[in-house]
Design a protein around this motif. Structure first.
Motif, PDB file in Angstrom:
ATOM      1  N   THR A   1       5.781 -10.053   0.957  1.00  0.00           N
ATOM      2  CA  THR A   1       5.064  -8.858   0.520  1.00  0.00           C
ATOM      3  C   THR A   1       3.974  -8.486   1.517  1.00  0.00           C
ATOM      4  OG1 THR A   1       5.485  -9.281  -1.805  1.00  0.00           O
ATOM      5  CG2 THR A   1       3.607  -7.874  -1.288  1.00  0.00           C
ATOM      6  N   HIS A   2       4.193  -7.390   2.185  1.00  0.00           N
ATOM      7  CA  HIS A   2       3.171  -6.859   3.076  1.00  0.00           C
ATOM      8  C   HIS A   2       3.344  -5.346   3.111  1.00  0.00           C
ATOM      9  CE1 HIS A   2       6.690  -7.372   5.704  1.00  0.00           C
ATOM     10  NE2 HIS A   2       6.163  -6.479   6.499  1.00  0.00           N
ATOM     11  N   ALA A   3       2.342  -4.665   3.638  1.00  0.00           N
ATOM     12  CA  ALA A   3       2.385  -3.209   3.634  1.00  0.00           C
ATOM     13  C   ALA A   3       2.799  -2.679   4.995  1.00  0.00           C
ATOM     14  CB  ALA A   3       1.018  -2.650   3.243  1.00  0.00           C
ATOM     15  N   HIS A   4       3.163  -1.403   5.055  1.00  0.00           N
ATOM     16  CA  HIS A   4       3.550  -0.769   6.306  1.00  0.00           C
ATOM     17  C   HIS A   4       2.744   0.493   6.530  1.00  0.00           C
ATOM     18  CE1 HIS A   4       7.215  -3.255   5.549  1.00  0.00           C
ATOM     19  NE2 HIS A   4       6.970  -3.545   6.810  1.00  0.00           N
ATOM     20  N   PHE A   5       2.413   0.697   7.779  1.00  0.00           N
ATOM     21  CA  PHE A   5       1.641   1.878   8.168  1.00  0.00           C
ATOM     22  C   PHE A   5       2.435   2.675   9.192  1.00  0.00           C
ATOM     23  CE2 PHE A   5      -1.221   4.077  11.039  1.00  0.00           C
ATOM     24  CZ  PHE A   5      -2.068   4.746  10.172  1.00  0.00           C
ATOM     25  N   LEU A   6       2.695   3.939   8.890  1.00  0.00           N
ATOM     26  CA  LEU A   6       3.410   4.813   9.825  1.00  0.00           C
ATOM     27  C   LEU A   6       2.436   5.763  10.484  1.00  0.00           C
ATOM     28  CD1 LEU A   6       6.072   6.233  10.932  1.00  0.00           C
ATOM     29  CD2 LEU A   6       5.922   7.677   8.896  1.00  0.00           C
TER      30      LEU A   6
ATOM     31  N   ASP B   1      10.631  -4.207 -15.322  1.00  0.00           N
ATOM     32  CA  ASP B   1      10.956  -5.426 -14.581  1.00  0.00           C
ATOM     33  C   ASP B   1      10.990  -5.098 -13.091  1.00  0.00           C
ATOM     34  OD1 ASP B   1      11.943  -7.818 -13.617  1.00  0.00           O
ATOM     35  OD2 ASP B   1      14.002  -7.407 -14.267  1.00  0.00           O
ATOM     36  N   VAL B   2       9.981  -5.532 -12.365  1.00  0.00           N
ATOM     37  CA  VAL B   2       9.847  -5.167 -10.952  1.00  0.00           C
ATOM     38  C   VAL B   2      10.549  -6.192 -10.056  1.00  0.00           C
ATOM     39  CG1 VAL B   2       8.228  -4.884  -9.050  1.00  0.00           C
ATOM     40  CG2 VAL B   2       7.697  -3.914 -11.283  1.00  0.00           C
ATOM     41  N   THR B   3      11.459  -5.730  -9.209  1.00  0.00           N
ATOM     42  CA  THR B   3      12.147  -6.622  -8.279  1.00  0.00           C
ATOM     43  C   THR B   3      11.744  -6.360  -6.824  1.00  0.00           C
ATOM     44  OG1 THR B   3      14.015  -5.094  -8.116  1.00  0.00           O
ATOM     45  CG2 THR B   3      14.163  -6.810  -9.787  1.00  0.00           C
ATOM     46  N   GLU B   4      11.180  -5.192  -6.562  1.00  0.00           N
ATOM     47  CA  GLU B   4      10.791  -4.849  -5.187  1.00  0.00           C
ATOM     48  C   GLU B   4       9.473  -4.101  -5.193  1.00  0.00           C
ATOM     49  OE1 GLU B   4      13.710  -2.720  -2.737  1.00  0.00           O
ATOM     50  OE2 GLU B   4      15.187  -3.321  -4.235  1.00  0.00           O
ATOM     51  N   MET B   5       8.662  -4.362  -4.201  1.00  0.00           N
ATOM     52  CA  MET B   5       7.406  -3.634  -4.045  1.00  0.00           C
ATOM     53  C   MET B   5       7.331  -3.124  -2.623  1.00  0.00           C
ATOM     54  SD  MET B   5       4.871  -6.282  -6.006  1.00  0.00           S
ATOM     55  CE  MET B   5       5.350  -7.733  -5.069  1.00  0.00           C
ATOM     56  N   HIS B   6       6.977  -1.879  -2.464  1.00  0.00           N
ATOM     57  CA  HIS B   6       6.833  -1.290  -1.135  1.00  0.00           C
ATOM     58  C   HIS B   6       5.504  -0.559  -1.064  1.00  0.00           C
ATOM     59  CE1 HIS B   6      11.086  -2.080  -0.173  1.00  0.00           C
ATOM     60  NE2 HIS B   6      11.296  -1.803  -1.439  1.00  0.00           N
ATOM     61  N   TYR B   7       4.679  -0.950  -0.110  1.00  0.00           N
ATOM     62  CA  TYR B   7       3.375  -0.317   0.052  1.00  0.00           C
ATOM     63  C   TYR B   7       3.333   0.395   1.388  1.00  0.00           C
ATOM     64  CZ  TYR B   7       2.527  -3.584  -3.694  1.00  0.00           C
ATOM     65  OH  TYR B   7       2.633  -4.288  -4.855  1.00  0.00           O
ATOM     66  N   TYR B   8       3.275   1.715   1.337  1.00  0.00           N
ATOM     67  CA  TYR B   8       3.322   2.516   2.556  1.00  0.00           C
ATOM     68  C   TYR B   8       2.029   3.295   2.760  1.00  0.00           C
ATOM     69  CZ  TYR B   8       8.397   1.812   2.082  1.00  0.00           C
ATOM     70  OH  TYR B   8       9.651   1.283   1.951  1.00  0.00           O
ATOM     71  N   TYR B   9       1.523   3.239   3.967  1.00  0.00           N
ATOM     72  CA  TYR B   9       0.373   4.049   4.351  1.00  0.00           C
ATOM     73  C   TYR B   9       0.797   4.930   5.515  1.00  0.00           C
ATOM     74  CZ  TYR B   9      -2.394   0.629   1.713  1.00  0.00           C
ATOM     75  OH  TYR B   9      -2.900  -0.171   0.731  1.00  0.00           O
ATOM     76  N   LYS B  10       0.268   6.149   5.570  1.00  0.00           N
ATOM     77  CA  LYS B  10       0.532   7.027   6.707  1.00  0.00           C
ATOM     78  C   LYS B  10      -0.791   7.558   7.242  1.00  0.00           C
ATOM     79  CE  LYS B  10       4.948   8.530   4.772  1.00  0.00           C
ATOM     80  NZ  LYS B  10       5.874   9.645   4.531  1.00  0.00           N
TER      81      LYS B  10
END
Lengths: 139, 139
Positions: free
Chosen positions: B85-90, B118-127
């Motif tokens: 689990t980590h975030a991404h920055f575009l 029921d959460v199976t995936e988490m996506h953290y996006y920053y732009k």
DNA sequence: GTGCTTGCAAATCGTTTGCAATAGC
DNA sequence: GCTATTGCAAACGATTTGCAAGCAC
């Protein structure tokens, strides 16, 4: 004046008939529709509406901060008139996208080190199986 | 044995030549490449490689948890061998995608009310605009 | 009437599919 | 030999583009 028209003007967008219809649809349907869904919903009552106009209008709304584009579903972009910071949950079974809001007692700040980048947008996506689909399976 | 082969086997994927090459590329390039970028990078040394194989392999890796698909860029899917689990920055200027990790002293739990889903995936996006592009503009 | 907006048709491009050839146990 | 894997070509589908017609001030 209509709410949608006011909303457009506040975001410095000229309120044409098409733009008002699309903005109104987004304000009244919190289901995070795709461009195609908006087109299919509006075209019966706006026979001349073209899909191109839906696409260009959605881009215009996004650019002016009147809506946000959600890319949680890799197959097509969805749109949300609520531009406040909140998360989205995509159910991998029914395909619905739900809004998730902050818990009352938690901080607004998220635990990632932004490392000096200038952040203008935040998107928090969760995927899994929604409450409704889980209880449906239990029956 | 090669790291990529071990990695595949650990995820119950048969290590073919093509799959190893793609897995190796992902493990060695943390730049979040798209299917096309992987294809272009590998095809000179693997003349017979087809784009279809790249797509099917990336789907296989994703399904088996050996990689994750990132949809931060609406134009094409990107892939990351780091499934933690980590975030991404575009960066909206240079298009690079950066990894963002948790700050040491913060909780892992994010402040959204999951409402029983029921959460199976988490996506953290920053732009926004990355450090490098900001300092480049200042010059 | 000038510039903005719309809408049609065609193009684009990332991704998927059908299917035959190939490789690996 | 049988099954999984690959790769080509074609199809698909969401989105974009070129351009001509229409609208608004």
């Amino acid at each position: 004046m209509e709410k949608a028209a006011t909303y457009l003007i506040n975001h410095r967008i000229r309120p044409s008939v098409q733009r008002m219809a699309i903005m109104k649809y987004l304000l009244e349907h919190k289901t995070h529709p795709s461009a195609d869904e908006i087109y299919l919903a509006l075209s019966p009552s706006m026979v001349s509406l073209s899909k191109t106009t839906v696409y260009t209008t959605l881009k215009l709304l996004t650019d002016h901060g009147a809506a946000q584009m959600i890319t949680i579903d890799e197959h097509n972009a969805c749109f949300d008139a609520d531009t406040s910071t909140h998360a989205h949950f995509l159910c991998k079974s029914c395909g619905n996208i739900y809004d998730l809001f902050s818990q009352k007692d938690s901080k607004e700040v998220l635990p990632f080190d932004l490392e000096g980048h200038d952040v203008t947008e935040m998107h928090y996506y969760y995927k899994g199986f929604c409450k409704n689909c889980i209880s449906r399976k239990d029956e």
